[in-house]
Write an enzyme that holds these catalytic residues in place. Structure first.
Site: not given
Ligand code: MSP
Length: 499
Positions: A18, A21, A126, A129, A143, A146, A293, A296
């Site tokens: 999304h 990311h 959780c 997480c 959590c 979530h 934020k 899903k």
């Molecule tokens: N897999 C772990 C990270 C491991 S790193 C060694 C994880 N993954 S995640 O898919 O949930 O993505 C985390 C990262 O995606 C966040 O820290 C951020 O950088 C980015 N984001 C996810 N949602 C976000 C927003 N709504 N806004 C901005 N960035 C976001 O956690």
């Protein structure tokens, strides 16, 4: 050659990509492109986090093996990054053999150092997480991220002695004031360390989808220990010492949700394993949709590919880099994206390109004149370049792009004052158009980190050869690099206006 190693978090493979990311990944891509222009030996890494209960459960829901599930879903991230012109040098998947070796080597080093011990653990977990929580970290057992109940778990686990690293971490933070930026996030991490560190569990026996501990294969490695290690795996840890010494330590870009893992656990794990902590951790806020934020469960996720269909990859990249300052939370707005696209890309940059090309066609037989060495634009360009370079260094893309777009506005103002389209062909018209072409050349280099497609096209239309990405700063920003004498091409609008 200076080495610059920059990473994004590795994303959970079974999530759909999304714009949250995409936001981190676009920023990392832009800074990597900037450092390449500066002549650094850059390595830019992104990838996917593929172990753990979430993936194991999703796979069984889809009646397939976890690796098949990961193979199927990883493609969505790879495609999304392609659509956004993300030029990563490597893409790591935690299911790769190189990563297994690296996690086992780091674990063994921590174990040999006496920092990993067997204990019985009982607690609330959780699954989303992949983290344990205490009662007071939950809201009525749910959590906070979530909003679903944490599960009660009892296991025999190996624990990492994080508590031993309180002092070494505080010393590290003191000796490296910029270890975590911005300062608010540094203070948050410090507050957490000063509050007292609890040992954390680094293994599980309740699932088998993970990397076995080298000394006790009944246990698989906790996903966060596994995931964090990706950053050193790709740099050559456990495979290529020379490469590793050259690349590491790297710079991490992360969202604020994973600060504790990156700013506390990770440097402690590395210290224990005899590896240097990262050079810097840049923490940014969330992209919110309607004030929330993306999740899903909230059904408010926006796929980057859908935006690329409407705005092109340049439009999406430019909006995130310019309108969402790296640090605080920001609200995503489609209207703001349209406005930014029309103002900066269609009007400012696009119009400048077509205006200059049209007048060169009419007044100079389509051949671009050389700029004036003493052009009134030269000092403005030097100043804007200095500001942009300084802003990229402190990872402030919106300031950097503001400075870059000032060059375009100054050039448009110069043209409006001189009105070469009304004048007779001759030295005065040549002088103004030569200056405008030179400004376009420099803008194409500086803005290429945000809008690589359009900038390559400007580069080509003004008659420059090769790839704009192969230019080198600061030389490429020096006034006077446009040689003159080459054909300038008119063409379709670079960025058609959106309604
Ligand atoms: N897999 C772990 C990270 C491991 S790193 C060694 C994880 N993954 S995640 O898919 O949930 O993505 C985390 C990262 O995606 C966040 O820290 C951020 O950088 C980015 N984001 C996810 N949602 C976000 C927003 N709504 N806004 C901005 N960035 C976001 O956690």
């Amino acid at each position: 050659m200076a080495s610059y190693y920059v990473t994004t978090p590795i994303y959970y493979v079974n999530d759909a990509p999304h714009i949250g990311h995409a936001y981190t990944t676009i920023t990392a891509d832009a800074i990597a492109r900037w450092k390449r222009l500066c002549g650094d030996d850059v390595m830019f890494l992104t990838g996917t986090d593929e172990h753990g209960l979430k993936v194991q459960r999703a796979a069984s829901e889809h009646d397939c093996a976890p690796i098949e599930w990961a193979d199927r879903t990883v493609v969505r991230f790879q495609e999304a990054w392609q659509q956004l012109d993300i030029a990563n040098d490597d893409f790591i998947r935690t299911t790769e053999l190189r990563h297994h070796r690296s996690v086992q080597q780091l674990l063994q080093a921590c174990y040999d150092n006496g920092d990993i011990t067997l204990q019985t653990y009982e607690g609330l977990y959780c699954v989303s997480c992949e983290a344990y929580y205490t009662d007071d970290e939950l809201d009525d057992g749910n959590c906070r991220i979530h909003r679903r109940p944490a599960e009660h778990v009892t296991e025999e686990n190996y624990f990492f002695s994080l508590s031993r690293y309180e002092k070494p971490l505080l010393d590290w933070y003191e000796a490296h004031p910029d270890f975590v930026v911005p300062a608010t996030k540094r203070n948050e991490a410090l507050g957490f360390i000063r509050g007292g560190l609890q040992d954390f569990s680094i293994s599980r026996t309740s699932l088998d989808w993970g990397i076995p501990l080298p000394w006790d294969r009944k246990h698989v490695t906790y996903v966060w220990f596994d995931a964090l290690t990706n950053y050193i795996t790709a740099a050559g840890y456990a495979s290529d010492d020379t490469q590793f010494d050259h690349r590491w330590p790297g710079v991490h870009l992360i969202g604020k949700d994973i600060l504790r893992f990156h700013c506390v656990y990770w440097p402690a794990m590395l210290m224990s394993g005899g590896v240097l902590p990262p050079r810097r951790v840049h923490v940014h806020g969330f992209l919110l949709v309607g004030g929330e934020k993306m999740a899903k469960s909230a059904l408010n996720q926006i796929a980057p590919g859908d935006l690329v269909d409407d705005f092109g990859s340049d439009g999406v990249r430019h909006h995130f880099l310019h309108d969402q300052p790296f640090g605080p939370d920001g609200d995503f707005s489609y209207e703001a994206m349209v406005a930014r696209y029309n103002a900066d890309l269609a009007n400012n940059l696009g119009n400048l390109m077509s205006r200059v090309a049209t007048v060169v066609a009419r007044k100079c037989n389509g051949i671009g004149p050389a700029p004036r060495p003493d052009s009134p634009l030269a000092s403005a360009v030097t100043q804007c370049y200095g500001e942009a370079a300084e802003a990229w260094e402190r990872l402030a893309p919106s300031d950097a792009l503001d400075a870059t777009w000032r060059i375009i506005r100054e050039t448009n103002s110069m043209l409006e004052a001189a009105e070469p389209w009304k004048a007779e062909p001759g030295p005065e018209v040549d002088a103004v158009l030569g200056d405008a072409l030179e400004a376009l050349r420099i803008v194409a280099v500086l803005a290429s980190v945000a809008t690589p497609r359009g900038c390559q096209e400007v580069w080509r239309r003004i008659g420059m050869e090769g790839s704009v990405a192969d230019q080198r700063l600061p030389e490429a920003a020096n006034w006077g690099g446009y040689p003159g004498g080459q054909p300038v091409e008119t063409g379709k609008p670079l960025y058609p206006r959106l309604r």
